[in-house]
Design an enzyme around this catalytic site. Structure first.
Site, short mmCIF file in Angstrom:
data_model
loop_
_atom_site.label_atom_id
_atom_site.label_comp_id
_atom_site.label_asym_id
_atom_site.label_seq_id
_atom_site.Cartn_x
_atom_site.Cartn_y
_atom_site.Cartn_z
CG ASN A 1 -1.78 1.22 1.33
OD1 ASN A 1 -1.87 2.00 0.38
ND2 ASN A 1 -2.45 1.39 2.46
CD1 TRP A 2 3.98 1.11 -2.36
CD2 TRP A 2 3.94 1.84 -4.47
NE1 TRP A 2 4.82 0.31 -3.08
CE2 TRP A 2 4.81 0.73 -4.39
CE3 TRP A 2 3.75 2.45 -5.71
CZ2 TRP A 2 5.51 0.23 -5.50
CZ3 TRP A 2 4.44 1.96 -6.81
CH2 TRP A 2 5.31 0.87 -6.71
CE LYS A 3 -0.17 3.45 4.60
NZ LYS A 3 -0.18 3.65 6.03
N GLY B 1 2.76 -1.11 4.38
CA GLY B 1 2.78 0.31 4.03
C GLY B 1 4.22 0.78 3.84
N GLY B 2 4.76 1.41 4.86
CA GLY B 2 6.08 2.05 4.78
C GLY B 2 7.17 1.19 4.17
CD GLU C 1 -3.65 -2.59 7.34
OE1 GLU C 1 -2.49 -2.76 6.97
OE2 GLU C 1 -4.33 -1.60 6.99
CB SER D 1 4.76 -1.83 12.31
OG SER D 1 4.37 -0.49 12.58
CD GLU E 1 -3.15 5.58 6.58
OE1 GLU E 1 -3.13 5.62 5.34
OE2 GLU E 1 -2.20 5.11 7.25
N GLY F 1 2.20 2.21 10.91
CA GLY F 1 3.20 3.27 10.83
C GLY F 1 3.86 3.64 12.14
CG HIS G 1 -6.02 1.88 5.07
ND1 HIS G 1 -5.60 2.84 5.96
CD2 HIS G 1 -4.98 1.03 4.90
CE1 HIS G 1 -4.35 2.59 6.30
NE2 HIS G 1 -3.95 1.50 5.68
C1 PEP Z 1 -1.03 0.26 6.20
O1 PEP Z 1 -1.26 1.46 6.31
O2 PEP Z 1 -1.82 -0.47 5.59
C2 PEP Z 1 0.18 -0.26 6.82
C3 PEP Z 1 0.20 -1.51 7.08
O3 PEP Z 1 1.17 0.64 7.08
P1 PEP Z 1 2.59 0.32 7.75
O4 PEP Z 1 3.10 -0.96 7.17
O5 PEP Z 1 3.45 1.49 7.40
O6 PEP Z 1 2.36 0.19 9.21
#
Ligand code: PEP
Length: 268
Positions: free
Chosen positions: A15-17, A247-248, A185, A226, A108, A191, A106
């Site tokens: 997920n590159w957001k 994500g990150g 999640e 994470s 967010e 994050g 999600h």
């Molecule tokens: C996400 O936002 O779906 C996610 C898993 O982010 P991160 O891996 O950065 O925690």
């Protein structure tokens, strides 16, 4: 390998957001991933990449489609293929573009764009009507975690799937690609560098699996929050973790590649 075996593989979803900023950086990222995965097709998990809308076509055109699949991060909730909905992208437009997956729910989107169950039901409905596979995100906040409300929260979030039981039960025919993936999640793990303990993740995945079972819905269950190149290998060993949403750590080809490798192991 038949299609059934293919969809039974683990899932590693990026997920590159709202990243990267430039198209050049985006091209660099997908090109690097293509190169790293080039000579490796057999034991790979299902690798899915969700760029921002602005980079969707660029990434779709560049990614090696025999190795990776493309995914949208959002879809319009309005019941329309096209029309006067400024700033929106319809499920029909995604389908027409050749995008076959979409992330819905999600945290967010729930937090910053106030997406509630009514909106999410509409989004899922349009996605299914247009043959998109939905990656449905659920998870509890820190306060809910600390007050032992995780199961109650997940139960109410999963409840909206009752609306789709009929179409989802058809996907029990495992000869077809699953229409639904669940991404567990915990909001407080996204994050932050924090994750639940492996026992907690195993317990929650077990709980989700039981709930889906009672609804007679088949869906792989991913963990997200994470995930990185250091913890993916251990996460891959947890029972009922069918993959990860990243994500990150998916914004660096090297770390995302490492996570993919760790789920090759799970793939056997
Ligand atoms: C996400 O936002 O779906 C996610 C898993 O982010 P991160 O891996 O950065 O925690």
């Amino acid at each position: 390998m038949n299609i059934n075996q293919q969809w039974q593989r683990p899932w590693v979803v990026a997920n590159w957001k709202m990243n990267p900023v430039t198209t050049t950086e985006t091209i660099h990222l997908i090109t690097e991933l293509n190169e790293k995965l080039l000579n490796q097709t057999e034991s790979l998990p299902n690798v899915v990449v969700a760029p921002s809308f602005i980079h969707l076509t660029t990434v779709k055109d560049l990614l090696n489609a025999s190795i990776m699949d493309i995914c949208a991060q959002n879809v319009c909730a309005q019941n329309a293929q096209k029309g006067a909905f400024t700033g929106e992208i319809s499920a029909s437009q995604l389908q027409n573009l050749g995008v076959s997956n979409v992330i819905i729910g999600h945290s967010e989107r729930r937090q910053y764009f106030l997406e509630n169950n009514d909106v999410l039901i509409e989004k899922i409905r349009h996605a299914f009507d247009n043959n998109l596979t939905v990656i449905f995100c659920i998870g509890e906040t820190k306060a809910q975690y600390e007050t032992q409300q995780t199961q109650a929260v997940l139960e109410s979030q999963l409840q909206i799937l009752e609306n789709f039981k009929q179409s989802l039960q058809n996907s029990l025919d495992e000869a077809v690609k699953p229409k639904l993936l669940i991404a567990y999640e915990p909001v407080w793990a996204i994050g932050t560098g924090l994750t639940p303990t492996f026992d907690e993740i195993a317990n929650v995945h077990h709980f989700i699996s039981e709930m889906l079972g009672t609804m007679q819905i088949y869906a792989p269950i991913l963990y997200g929050g994470s995930v990185n190149a250091e913890n993916a290998k251990d996460l891959a060993t947890i029972d009922l973790v069918d993959g990860v949403l990243v994500g990150g750590a998916s914004l660096q080809a090297t770390s995302f590649y490492q996570i993919i490798q760790d789920f090759c192991v799970k793939n056997g």
